[in-house]
Design a protein around this motif. Structure first.
Motif, PDB file in Angstrom:
ATOM      1  N   GLY A 298     -20.943  -4.384  -9.744  1.00 17.44           N
ATOM      2  CA  GLY A 298     -20.088  -3.769  -8.725  1.00 17.44           C
ATOM      3  C   GLY A 298     -19.642  -2.423  -9.250  1.00 17.44           C
ATOM      4  N   CYS A 299     -18.391  -2.088  -8.975  1.00 17.91           N
ATOM      5  CA  CYS A 299     -17.832  -0.801  -9.382  1.00 17.91           C
ATOM      6  C   CYS A 299     -18.024  -0.563 -10.893  1.00 17.91           C
ATOM      7  CB  CYS A 299     -16.347  -0.820  -9.000  1.00 17.91           C
ATOM      8  SG  CYS A 299     -15.463   0.634  -9.466  1.00 17.91           S
ATOM      9  N   VAL A 300     -17.601  -1.503 -11.719  1.00 21.59           N
ATOM     10  CA  VAL A 300     -17.637  -1.310 -13.174  1.00 21.59           C
ATOM     11  C   VAL A 300     -19.060  -1.474 -13.733  1.00 21.59           C
ATOM     12  CG1 VAL A 300     -16.659  -2.052 -15.375  1.00 21.59           C
ATOM     13  CG2 VAL A 300     -15.261  -2.153 -13.320  1.00 21.59           C
TER      14      VAL A 300
ATOM     15  N   CYS B  41     -26.921  -9.746 -13.835  1.00 19.81           N
ATOM     16  CA  CYS B  41     -26.617 -10.929 -13.013  1.00 19.81           C
ATOM     17  C   CYS B  41     -25.637 -10.581 -11.895  1.00 19.81           C
ATOM     18  CB  CYS B  41     -26.025 -12.030 -13.897  1.00 19.81           C
ATOM     19  SG  CYS B  41     -25.561 -13.474 -12.934  1.00 19.81           S
ATOM     20  N   VAL B  42     -25.982 -10.947 -10.665  1.00 23.44           N
ATOM     21  CA  VAL B  42     -25.110 -10.753  -9.505  1.00 23.44           C
ATOM     22  C   VAL B  42     -25.066 -12.068  -8.712  1.00 23.44           C
ATOM     23  CG1 VAL B  42     -25.333  -8.249  -9.226  1.00 23.44           C
ATOM     24  CG2 VAL B  42     -27.088  -9.753  -8.286  1.00 23.44           C
ATOM     25  N   ARG B  43     -24.309 -12.071  -7.615  1.00 21.52           N
ATOM     26  CA  ARG B  43     -24.108 -13.324  -6.885  1.00 21.52           C
ATOM     27  C   ARG B  43     -24.797 -13.346  -5.528  1.00 21.52           C
ATOM     28  NH1 ARG B  43     -17.921 -14.719  -5.952  1.00 21.52           N
ATOM     29  NH2 ARG B  43     -18.064 -12.568  -5.242  1.00 21.52           N
ATOM     30  N   ASP B  44     -24.699 -12.221  -4.791  1.00 21.63           N
ATOM     31  CA  ASP B  44     -25.110 -12.184  -3.390  1.00 21.63           C
ATOM     32  C   ASP B  44     -26.592 -11.820  -3.261  1.00 21.63           C
ATOM     33  OD1 ASP B  44     -25.495 -11.645  -0.736  1.00 21.63           O
ATOM     34  OD2 ASP B  44     -23.642 -10.488  -0.489  1.00 21.63           O
TER      35      ASP B  44
ATOM     36  N   ILE C  42     -17.684  -9.277 -13.844  1.00 21.45           N
ATOM     37  CA  ILE C  42     -17.706  -9.876 -12.505  1.00 21.45           C
ATOM     38  C   ILE C  42     -16.285  -9.927 -11.951  1.00 21.45           C
ATOM     39  CG2 ILE C  42     -19.747 -11.239 -13.138  1.00 21.45           C
ATOM     40  CD1 ILE C  42     -18.019 -13.748 -12.969  1.00 21.45           C
ATOM     41  N   SER C  43     -16.199 -10.157 -10.648  1.00 14.87           N
ATOM     42  CA  SER C  43     -14.887 -10.067  -9.995  1.00 14.87           C
ATOM     43  C   SER C  43     -14.209 -11.427  -9.832  1.00 14.87           C
ATOM     44  CB  SER C  43     -15.066  -9.420  -8.618  1.00 14.87           C
ATOM     45  OG  SER C  43     -16.133 -10.041  -7.943  1.00 14.87           O
ATOM     46  N   ASP C  44     -14.819 -12.480 -10.364  1.00 14.63           N
ATOM     47  CA  ASP C  44     -14.274 -13.828 -10.185  1.00 14.63           C
ATOM     48  C   ASP C  44     -13.697 -14.294 -11.536  1.00 14.63           C
ATOM     49  OD1 ASP C  44     -14.025 -16.578 -10.183  1.00 14.63           O
ATOM     50  OD2 ASP C  44     -15.898 -16.962  -9.134  1.00 14.63           O
TER      51      ASP C  44
ATOM     52  N   GLU D 141     -14.726 -17.857 -12.948  1.00 14.66           N
ATOM     53  CA  GLU D 141     -16.113 -17.893 -13.421  1.00 14.66           C
ATOM     54  C   GLU D 141     -16.266 -17.024 -14.671  1.00 14.66           C
ATOM     55  OE1 GLU D 141     -18.377 -19.834 -12.611  1.00 14.66           O
ATOM     56  OE2 GLU D 141     -20.220 -18.893 -13.379  1.00 14.66           O
TER      57      GLU D 141
ATOM     58  N   ASN E 268     -12.080  -8.157 -17.640  1.00 16.03           N
ATOM     59  CA  ASN E 268     -11.283  -9.041 -16.789  1.00 16.03           C
ATOM     60  C   ASN E 268      -9.898  -9.338 -17.361  1.00 16.03           C
ATOM     61  OD1 ASN E 268     -10.308 -11.258 -15.223  1.00 16.03           O
ATOM     62  ND2 ASN E 268     -12.413 -11.469 -14.514  1.00 16.03           N
ATOM     63  N   LYS E 269      -8.889  -8.579 -16.876  1.00 20.96           N
ATOM     64  CA  LYS E 269      -7.534  -8.709 -17.435  1.00 20.96           C
ATOM     65  C   LYS E 269      -6.914 -10.072 -17.175  1.00 20.96           C
ATOM     66  CE  LYS E 269      -7.935  -5.749 -14.088  1.00 20.96           C
ATOM     67  NZ  LYS E 269      -8.016  -4.419 -13.555  1.00 20.96           N
TER      68      LYS E 269
ATOM     69  N   ALA F  39      -8.783   3.283 -13.617  1.00 24.78           N
ATOM     70  CA  ALA F  39      -9.773   2.500 -12.882  1.00 24.78           C
ATOM     71  C   ALA F  39     -10.886   3.437 -12.432  1.00 24.78           C
ATOM     72  CB  ALA F  39      -9.108   1.826 -11.685  1.00 24.78           C
ATOM     73  N   GLY F  40     -11.820   2.875 -11.650  1.00 16.84           N
ATOM     74  CA  GLY F  40     -12.929   3.686 -11.158  1.00 16.84           C
ATOM     75  C   GLY F  40     -14.194   3.392 -11.927  1.00 16.84           C
TER      76      GLY F  40
ATOM     77  N   THR G 275     -14.048   3.362 -16.054  1.00 17.12           N
ATOM     78  CA  THR G 275     -14.017   1.992 -16.599  1.00 17.12           C
ATOM     79  C   THR G 275     -15.336   1.679 -17.306  1.00 17.12           C
ATOM     80  OG1 THR G 275     -12.656   1.466 -14.686  1.00 17.12           O
ATOM     81  CG2 THR G 275     -13.325  -0.374 -16.052  1.00 17.12           C
TER      82      THR G 275
HETATM   83  N1  NAP Z   1     -12.870  -1.520 -10.364  1.00 18.40           N
HETATM   84  C1  NAP Z   1     -12.182  -1.025 -11.367  1.00 18.40           C
HETATM   85  O1  NAP Z   1     -11.871   0.171 -11.384  1.00 18.40           O
HETATM   86  C2  NAP Z   1     -11.775  -1.901 -12.526  1.00 18.40           C
HETATM   87  C3  NAP Z   1     -11.011  -1.348 -13.570  1.00 18.40           C
HETATM   88  C4  NAP Z   1     -10.680  -2.142 -14.674  1.00 18.40           C
HETATM   89  C5  NAP Z   1     -11.097  -3.458 -14.707  1.00 18.40           C
HETATM   90  N2  NAP Z   1     -11.813  -3.982 -13.652  1.00 18.40           N
HETATM   91  C6  NAP Z   1     -12.242  -5.375 -13.750  1.00 18.40           C
HETATM   92  O2  NAP Z   1     -13.666  -5.379 -13.853  1.00 18.40           O
HETATM   93  C7  NAP Z   1     -14.197  -6.557 -13.254  1.00 18.40           C
HETATM   94  C8  NAP Z   1     -15.216  -6.149 -12.179  1.00 18.40           C
HETATM   95  O3  NAP Z   1     -14.540  -5.398 -11.195  1.00 18.40           O
HETATM   96  P1  NAP Z   1     -15.349  -4.542 -10.105  1.00 18.40           P
HETATM   97  O4  NAP Z   1     -14.351  -3.643  -9.486  1.00 18.40           O
HETATM   98  O5  NAP Z   1     -16.587  -3.967 -10.691  1.00 18.40           O
HETATM   99  O6  NAP Z   1     -15.709  -5.687  -9.051  1.00 18.40           O
HETATM  100  P2  NAP Z   1     -16.706  -5.564  -7.801  1.00 18.40           P
HETATM  101  O7  NAP Z   1     -16.979  -4.144  -7.479  1.00 18.40           O
HETATM  102  O8  NAP Z   1     -16.156  -6.445  -6.749  1.00 18.40           O
HETATM  103  O9  NAP Z   1     -18.070  -6.204  -8.346  1.00 18.40           O
HETATM  104  C9  NAP Z   1     -18.099  -7.503  -8.812  1.00 18.40           C
HETATM  105  C10 NAP Z   1     -19.502  -7.864  -9.253  1.00 18.40           C
HETATM  106  O10 NAP Z   1     -19.452  -9.190  -9.776  1.00 18.40           O
HETATM  107  C11 NAP Z   1     -20.481  -9.968  -9.171  1.00 18.40           C
HETATM  108  N3  NAP Z   1     -20.039 -11.360  -9.157  1.00 18.40           N
HETATM  109  C12 NAP Z   1     -18.904 -11.862  -8.626  1.00 18.40           C
HETATM  110  N4  NAP Z   1     -18.834 -13.189  -8.834  1.00 18.40           N
HETATM  111  C13 NAP Z   1     -19.957 -13.517  -9.518  1.00 18.40           C
HETATM  112  C14 NAP Z   1     -20.468 -14.736 -10.033  1.00 18.40           C
HETATM  113  N5  NAP Z   1     -19.801 -15.883  -9.882  1.00 18.40           N
HETATM  114  N6  NAP Z   1     -21.647 -14.705 -10.699  1.00 18.40           N
HETATM  115  C15 NAP Z   1     -22.313 -13.530 -10.861  1.00 18.40           C
HETATM  116  N7  NAP Z   1     -21.881 -12.354 -10.388  1.00 18.40           N
HETATM  117  C16 NAP Z   1     -20.721 -12.354  -9.732  1.00 18.40           C
HETATM  118  C17 NAP Z   1     -20.651  -9.369  -7.803  1.00 18.40           C
HETATM  119  O11 NAP Z   1     -21.916  -9.740  -7.309  1.00 18.40           O
HETATM  120  P3  NAP Z   1     -22.489  -9.162  -5.930  1.00 18.40           P
HETATM  121  O12 NAP Z   1     -22.892  -7.745  -6.234  1.00 18.40           O
HETATM  122  O13 NAP Z   1     -23.645 -10.018  -5.651  1.00 18.40           O
HETATM  123  O14 NAP Z   1     -21.372  -9.250  -4.949  1.00 18.40           O
HETATM  124  C18 NAP Z   1     -20.518  -7.883  -8.102  1.00 18.40           C
HETATM  125  O15 NAP Z   1     -21.746  -7.355  -8.553  1.00 18.40           O
HETATM  126  C19 NAP Z   1     -12.985  -7.317 -12.692  1.00 18.40           C
HETATM  127  O16 NAP Z   1     -12.558  -8.246 -13.644  1.00 18.40           O
HETATM  128  C20 NAP Z   1     -11.930  -6.223 -12.538  1.00 18.40           C
HETATM  129  O17 NAP Z   1     -10.618  -6.739 -12.606  1.00 18.40           O
HETATM  130  C21 NAP Z   1     -12.151  -3.226 -12.578  1.00 18.40           C
END
Ligand code: NAP
Length: 409
Positions: A12-14, A34-37, A69-71, A74, A93-94, A291-292, A296
């Protein structure tokens, strides 16, 4: 045989931010991601992906695994499994880290594995490594800061544009600074997870997240923002960990009035800022993107790179037993809908200065346990709670709050 292959869980984003960084520096080869969807459109060919995390977890050729991952549930399962297998893991994952720190530390000790998570705390700001390495032996007195970019963006819009909380939230969501469900950010939970992780590295104290005082910004109104203007202050969501006079560690997340003599006053929009106070070094301040995708991704890459050179957290100040929650008092401004009194809080001292049929405004001093006891009721009644630094007395606060607007000729 050692390879240069990295496994990425989550794209995803990170995950994509990390991928971009890796493409530019050519030091590691990305194994499967590894991704989910299964139906999502991806910017890489299908052959780059797997939907089975075990494919990466069981791959002995990987030198490092990144969990992005965002879960959180998991994520915890995957981190546990990797640590039990003696692997080196980098996570962002905080929630998973903050809520399970003692277990994650014990697993690393038992299996000789490694877990780094700089990206989980303020994105690109190198706070954990600074606390762990630079301040390994120097006692810290306080760490506080703006640790959540979404809520800071909303507070900045309220402060500079005079719009409502609802409008500011909507803007933040449209610009990608807030999630569709913003509860974790605006409710102060995200900052809570981060300050608990910081406390472990800064003070060696593992704090139970459920015992930490936390209020968010959901109930802020333009009235509160106008009041801050009259006081010459801004309202910021401040997370802090510091020693009280009784040498107990006080950890909290609270909206707080902040004046221009405080660096946090100037941390605007989606930025994060962290103030450190060490016993001998004195005060320092770090500001950056919390973030971003690329900020990140950069933090994850910094951990990957350090881990591959042998770096690990040593938790140099870790105390053997969890800390008992601090007992302290707080000076607060409270605005509550409805009639006086707001739940039957036992105040040490209290002065109300704005009582109408719509709202009650007051300033008072209360014991932390007393506030915690009424937290759920206060939140359910959309009460806005802001810490007033003790340097300003209740009477000074009220005088400034009630002063007439200056008429500009
Ligand atoms: N975004 C930020 O700026 C930021 C900053 C600091 C920390 N974080 C942390 O970084 C982590 C990721 O955040 P994100 O913003 O990148 O989330 P995101 O954009 O929602 O992306 C999440 C990714 O995880 C995959 N995923 C979710 N559940 C899964 C599972 N059970 N098995 C395999 N893959 C799975 C999703 O798959 P699909 O692509 O198939 O949906 C997607 O690729 C989180 O813990 C978040 O708190 C994020």
């Amino acid at each position: 045989m050692p390879t240069n292959k990295i496994g990425i869980l989550g794209f995803g984003c990170v995950g994509q931010g990390l991928y971009d960084v890796l493409q530019e520096n050519h030091q590691l080869e990305v194994a499967r991601i590894c991704v989910r969807d299964k139906n999502k459109e991806r910017k890489l060919p299908a052959s780059a992906f797997t939907f089975d995390a075990q494919e990466l977890l069981q791959d002995e050729s990987l030198v490092i695994l990144t969990e992005l991952i965002s879960d959180p549930a998991e994520a915890l399962t995957l981190i546990r499994q990797a640590l039990e297998a003696g692997k080196t893991v980098v996570s962002a994952n905080k929630k998973a880290v903050a809520e399970n720190l003692p277990e994650l530390i014990a697993l690393q000790q038992k299996y000789g594995s490694r877990l780094l998570y700089e990206a989980a705390v303020c994105g690109s700001i190198p706070i954990l490594r600074t606390l762990e390495s630079y301040y390994a032996d120097e006692p810290m007195q306080e760490v506080n800061g703006i640790l959540n970019g979404s809520s800071n963006y909303i507070l900045t819009r309220l402060d500079t544009e005079g719009i409502s909380y609802k409008e500011a939230l909507q803007q933040a969501q449209e610009l990608g600074f807030a999630e569709a469900d913003p509860t974790l950010d605006v409710g102060g939970y995200d900052a809570l997870h981060k300050i608990c992780i910081i406390a472990a590295h800064a003070f060696g104290v593992v704090v139970d997240v459920r015992e930490v005082l936390r209020f968010g910004i959901e109930s802020i109104t333009t009235e509160d923002v106008d009041l801050a203007h009259k006081l010459g202050a801004r309202i910021k969501l401040v997370a802090s960990a510091k020693y009280t006079a009784a040498q107990q560690l006080q950890v909290q997340v609270l909206p707080t009035f902040v004046w221009p003599d405080n660096e946090l006053y100037y941390v605007q929009n989606e930025f994060n800022g962290v103030q450190l106070e060490a016993k001998y070094a004195g005060k320092q301040f770090l500001k950056g993107r919390g973030a971003g995708s690329h900020p990140t991704g950069s933090a994850v890459w910094a951990d990957v790179s350090a881990a591959l050179k042998g770096y690990k957290y040593t938790y140099p100040k870790l105390k053997p037993a969890p800390a008992a929650p601090a007992t302290n008092t707080l000076q607060l401004y409270i605005r509550s809908k409805g009639d006086f009194p707001i739940p039957d809080i036992k105040w040490e001292e209290v002065v109300s200065f704005g009582v109408s049929h719509e709202a009650v405004q007051l300033v008072g001093v209360v014991k932390k346990e007393e506030l915690l006891r009424h937290q759920a009721t206060l939140e359910s009644r959309s009460t806005f709670v802001v810490e007033v630094p003790e340097a300003l007395s209740a009477m000074e606060f009220i005088q400034k709050a009630l002063q007439q607007e200056r008429v500009v000729a």
